[in-house]
Design a protein around this motif. Sequence first.
Motif, short mmCIF file in Angstrom:
data_model
loop_
_atom_site.label_atom_id
_atom_site.label_comp_id
_atom_site.label_asym_id
_atom_site.label_seq_id
_atom_site.Cartn_x
_atom_site.Cartn_y
_atom_site.Cartn_z
N ILE A 293 0.86 -1.18 0.00
CA ILE A 293 0.00 0.00 0.00
C ILE A 293 0.90 1.23 0.00
CG2 ILE A 293 -1.78 1.27 1.28
CD1 ILE A 293 -2.77 -1.40 0.23
N ALA A 294 0.56 2.20 -0.84
CA ALA A 294 1.33 3.43 -0.88
C ALA A 294 1.32 4.10 0.50
CB ALA A 294 0.75 4.37 -1.94
N GLY A 295 2.44 4.66 0.90
CA GLY A 295 2.63 5.25 2.23
C GLY A 295 1.48 6.07 2.77
N PRO A 296 1.00 7.07 2.03
CA PRO A 296 -0.07 7.91 2.58
C PRO A 296 -1.39 7.16 2.81
CG PRO A 296 0.91 8.91 0.62
CD PRO A 296 1.48 7.54 0.76
N ARG A 297 -1.55 6.03 2.18
CA ARG A 297 -2.79 5.27 2.29
C ARG A 297 -2.73 4.23 3.42
NH1 ARG A 297 -6.13 5.07 -2.31
NH2 ARG A 297 -5.55 6.70 -3.76
N MET A 298 -1.54 3.97 3.93
CA MET A 298 -1.36 2.89 4.90
C MET A 298 -2.19 3.09 6.16
SD MET A 298 -0.16 -0.04 5.47
CE MET A 298 1.11 -0.36 4.27
N GLY A 299 -2.30 4.31 6.66
CA GLY A 299 -3.08 4.55 7.88
C GLY A 299 -4.54 4.15 7.70
N TYR A 300 -5.12 4.55 6.58
CA TYR A 300 -6.52 4.17 6.33
C TYR A 300 -6.63 2.67 6.08
CZ TYR A 300 -8.89 8.61 6.50
OH TYR A 300 -9.47 9.78 6.95
N TRP A 301 -5.65 2.11 5.38
CA TRP A 301 -5.67 0.66 5.12
C TRP A 301 -5.74 -0.12 6.43
CZ3 TRP A 301 -6.32 -3.14 1.75
CH2 TRP A 301 -5.86 -4.41 2.10
N ARG A 302 -4.84 0.21 7.34
CA ARG A 302 -4.78 -0.50 8.62
C ARG A 302 -6.05 -0.27 9.45
NH1 ARG A 302 1.50 0.71 9.84
NH2 ARG A 302 2.33 -1.03 8.63
N ALA A 303 -6.54 0.95 9.48
CA ALA A 303 -7.73 1.25 10.27
C ALA A 303 -8.94 0.47 9.77
CB ALA A 303 -8.02 2.76 10.25
N VAL A 304 -9.15 0.48 8.47
CA VAL A 304 -10.31 -0.24 7.91
C VAL A 304 -10.09 -1.75 8.03
CG1 VAL A 304 -11.67 -0.66 5.82
CG2 VAL A 304 -10.98 1.68 6.40
N ARG A 305 -8.88 -2.22 7.71
CA ARG A 305 -8.61 -3.66 7.81
C ARG A 305 -8.84 -4.17 9.23
NH1 ARG A 305 -2.79 -5.21 8.40
NH2 ARG A 305 -3.30 -4.15 10.34
N ASN A 306 -8.33 -3.45 10.23
CA ASN A 306 -8.51 -3.87 11.62
C ASN A 306 -9.98 -3.94 11.99
OD1 ASN A 306 -5.73 -3.89 11.81
ND2 ASN A 306 -5.61 -2.00 12.99
#
Length: 128
Positions: free
Chosen positions: A98-111
């Motif tokens: 996942i591109a760096g700026p998207r990682m925070g949202y990726w982890r939040a939604v995935r969790n």
Amino acid sequence: MQRSVRPREPADRHFARRYNECEQHQADRNAVREQIETYILEGRTLLGQIRDAQRELPSRPADEWAQRSELYLRERLGDRYVTRFRKDANDLYGDTTIAGPRMGYWRAVRNRVVNLELIAAELTEPPS
């Protein structure tokens, strides 16, 4: 002096009432589970959008999804389920590329999707 004795409820009527209460409770659990499964599907769709670097980051839809999910969990299951919903998932679930700026949202939604899946699984089991 004659005492007034109230007749006892027949056993069949008692068991029928208890059976109906159990059936209603299970129907309520099923309805909650089905709504949670809808939130899971929405979350998976958001993950696909977050993963796609060619698309605009769905930050607002992700925030609104999390808020709707939390509100539903709080109203139907209580605050402790909101706490569970927000809990970080362990490394077992990993991160894709996942591109760096998207990682925070990726982890939040995935969790949150992982946690909703665990909650839904509990509601599938018959109550103890």
